[in-house]
Design a protein around this motif. Structure first.
Motif, PDB file in Angstrom:
ATOM      1  N   LEU A 131      24.990  47.406  46.533  1.00 45.94           N
ATOM      2  CA  LEU A 131      25.679  46.428  45.268  1.00 45.94           C
ATOM      3  C   LEU A 131      27.255  46.349  45.430  1.00 45.94           C
ATOM      4  CD1 LEU A 131      23.557  47.227  42.220  1.00 45.94           C
ATOM      5  CD2 LEU A 131      23.686  45.239  43.667  1.00 45.94           C
ATOM      6  N   HIS A 132      27.701  47.742  45.991  1.00 42.92           N
ATOM      7  CA  HIS A 132      29.168  47.693  46.007  1.00 42.92           C
ATOM      8  C   HIS A 132      29.660  47.680  47.579  1.00 42.92           C
ATOM      9  CE1 HIS A 132      28.505  49.768  42.329  1.00 42.92           C
ATOM     10  NE2 HIS A 132      29.722  49.146  41.848  1.00 42.92           N
ATOM     11  N   SER A 133      28.583  46.962  48.343  1.00 41.48           N
ATOM     12  CA  SER A 133      28.994  46.883  49.886  1.00 41.48           C
ATOM     13  C   SER A 133      30.023  45.666  49.928  1.00 41.48           C
ATOM     14  CB  SER A 133      27.881  46.529  50.589  1.00 41.48           C
ATOM     15  OG  SER A 133      28.040  45.991  52.055  1.00 41.48           O
ATOM     16  N   PRO A 134      30.940  45.684  50.652  1.00 39.08           N
ATOM     17  CA  PRO A 134      31.890  44.626  51.027  1.00 39.08           C
ATOM     18  C   PRO A 134      31.237  43.307  51.451  1.00 39.08           C
ATOM     19  CG  PRO A 134      32.833  46.629  51.915  1.00 39.08           C
ATOM     20  CD  PRO A 134      31.377  46.813  51.596  1.00 39.08           C
ATOM     21  N   LYS A 135      30.153  43.606  52.183  1.00 31.74           N
ATOM     22  CA  LYS A 135      29.533  42.124  52.525  1.00 31.74           C
ATOM     23  C   LYS A 135      28.925  41.513  51.450  1.00 31.74           C
ATOM     24  CE  LYS A 135      28.322  43.818  57.334  1.00 31.74           C
ATOM     25  NZ  LYS A 135      27.371  43.886  58.293  1.00 31.74           N
ATOM     26  N   THR A 136      28.426  42.313  50.466  1.00 31.31           N
ATOM     27  CA  THR A 136      27.568  41.668  49.375  1.00 31.31           C
ATOM     28  C   THR A 136      28.820  41.023  48.420  1.00 31.31           C
ATOM     29  OG1 THR A 136      25.943  43.279  49.386  1.00 31.31           O
ATOM     30  CG2 THR A 136      26.367  42.218  47.147  1.00 31.31           C
ATOM     31  N   LEU A 137      29.551  41.811  48.361  1.00 34.95           N
ATOM     32  CA  LEU A 137      30.869  41.230  47.351  1.00 34.95           C
ATOM     33  C   LEU A 137      31.593  39.883  48.001  1.00 34.95           C
ATOM     34  CD1 LEU A 137      32.769  44.336  46.386  1.00 34.95           C
ATOM     35  CD2 LEU A 137      31.274  43.127  45.080  1.00 34.95           C
TER      36      LEU A 137
END
Length: 442
Positions: free
Chosen positions: A347-353
């Motif tokens: 959820l806190h992955s840079p890709k997801t953000l």
């Protein structure tokens, strides 16, 4: 004084290294006041000079990596306070001071002021260990107060990305030296307390006593003491010490070390979870094997009657099923815990953000295009209506019906009566398709 003689014969290198060890351990950190002389700067960029007073002199070296923190250029004859460690240059057998920082004339008064403030705040309990707050094991957000132009912010972010990239970091820009630095840091602290950060880091690179003086500000020290969030100081290098370091909840010797203090190593955490899961599976397997072996042994000790064997088999199967369910439940719970932790990291992955923000930007862009298109259509309609109205009342439209505007040259005054023109006046007639210059003859 008694002299001890030994039969051990040492080489020049051995005795020199022995002396070097004694000096480096006995004078690990010193501050020396003296006058600069014989200053040299070779192509390497290091500074070599001699510190002297009326009765003695001491060779000194300031390496290029530290010389960039000088508040002004070092010159022969300057009165300075050099801080560093004593060592021996083995090739020549010279002892020297390896300088970490240089304070110019007047720094002695600042040092006295620093010691006076330090004693007063310590007496008030601002440095008490029982007041310091523990750092969270894994903060959900970090507030970083630093100068965005300095090297310290890049060092901190680089190590933070390596340790645990999923934790967001908010940067609050503030000058890290000068008269406005302390007030800017206090303002940033006040702003952070209204956000959802869990820990505050204040960092900058090394420098002279003048550069680091804002971090000896009493108002700043009291603001940090009363801050409800834990504060980590990472000011200068390991040898630099300020009031901020003493009042902060945790001190890191460098900005790089600060990132390692506030963030755990994500790879180590992942390996630990995996290792614990494997150990649990192995322990349950060994336990099940032991119980099976014990059951088999008890079966062999039982009597032959079939009904006794059937009862024992039923109990054995029930026990085995219970153990299997317990092991499955335990493994399932452990697996879910691992999955929850992985999902939390994703959820806190840079890709997801980045994906989420891109979708948001596309949605806003589509809405903006629709609004612009509707606005253009509305304005086009208004423009056409205005153009029609202007055309109806346009002077050019009146001129097209055979009228003309008469102006007198060269003052371009519009004539409304025949009496305003005299013979010899030059006139200009403006028609709907151009202009005609003429002269009054009668």
């Amino acid at each position: 004084m008694a002299i001890n003689f030994t039969n051990t014969v040492q080489s020049v290198t051995e005795i020199t290294r022995s002396i070097k060890g004694i000096l480096e351990h006995g004078f690990a950190f010193v501050a020396v006041n003296g006058e600069v002389s014989n200053l040299r700067r070779p192509y390497s960029g290091h500074l070599y000079f001699t510190l002297k007073d009326d009765n003695a002199q001491l060779k000194a070296v300031l390496f290029k990596s530290q010389s960039r923190y000088l508040e002004k250029e070092l010159r022969d004859g300057a009165q300075v306070i050099c801080r560093g460690r004593v060592s021996v240059y083995e090739a020549r057998g010279d002892y020297q001071i390896i300088v970490d920082s240089v304070d110019f004339a007047g720094a002695g008064l600042k040092h006295l002021a620093f010691e006076k403030l330090k004693r007063r705040l310590e007496a008030e309990g601002l440095f008490a260990a029982d007041h310091k707050q523990p750092l969270p094991f894994l903060p959900h957000k970090i507030a970083l107060i630093t100068s965005p132009q300095g090297a310290a912010v890049h060092d901190f972010l680089k190590i933070a990305a390596r340790c645990f990239p999923a934790v967001p970091i908010e940067i609050y820009p503030a000058p890290m030296q000068g008269e406005q630095a302390a007030a800017a840091i206090i303002q940033a602290l006040s702003l952070i307390q209204r956000r959802d950060c869990e820990v505050i880091v204040i960092c900058r690179g090394g420098g002279s006593l003048e550069d680091l003086w804002p971090f000896n500000n009493e108002e700043l020290a009291r603001e940090i003491y009363n801050c409800p969030l834990p504060v980590v100081s990472a000011i200068g290098h390991e040898v630099d010490f300020t009031i901020l370091d003493l009042v902060a909840d945790e001190r890191a010797p460098t900005p790089t070390a600060a990132a390692e203090v506030v963030l755990p190593d994500g790879q180590v955490l992942s390996r630990t979870v995996s290792q614990n899961r494997n150990r649990l599976i192995e322990a349950m397997g060994r336990r099940l094997t032991t119980l099976r072996q014990r059951t088999d042994a008890q079966c062999r000790l039982l009597a032959v009657p079939a009904h006794a064997l059937r009862g024992i088999r039923l109990r054995l199967e029930q026990t085995e099923n219970n153990l299997q369910r317990a092991m499955d439940n335990t493994l399932l719970a452990a697996s879910r815990a691992v999955d929850n932790r992985v999902n939390g990291l994703l959820l806190h992955s840079p890709k997801t953000l980045i994906k989420r923000h891109r979708e948001r930007i596309k949605s806003l862009e589509d809405g903006l295009r629709r609004q612009i298109r509707a606005g253009l259509e509305h304005e086009t309609t208004r423009f056409r209506q205005a153009a029609a109205l202007l055309n109806a009342v346009s002077p050019l439209n009146i001129l097209g019906r055979g009228y003309a505007v008469v102006t007198r040259l060269p003052d371009n005054k519009i004539l409304r009566s025949r009496s305003e023109a005299a013979p010899g006046d030059r006139l200009r007639l403006t028609l709907h398709d151009g202009k005609i210059d003429c002269e009054v003859v009668a």
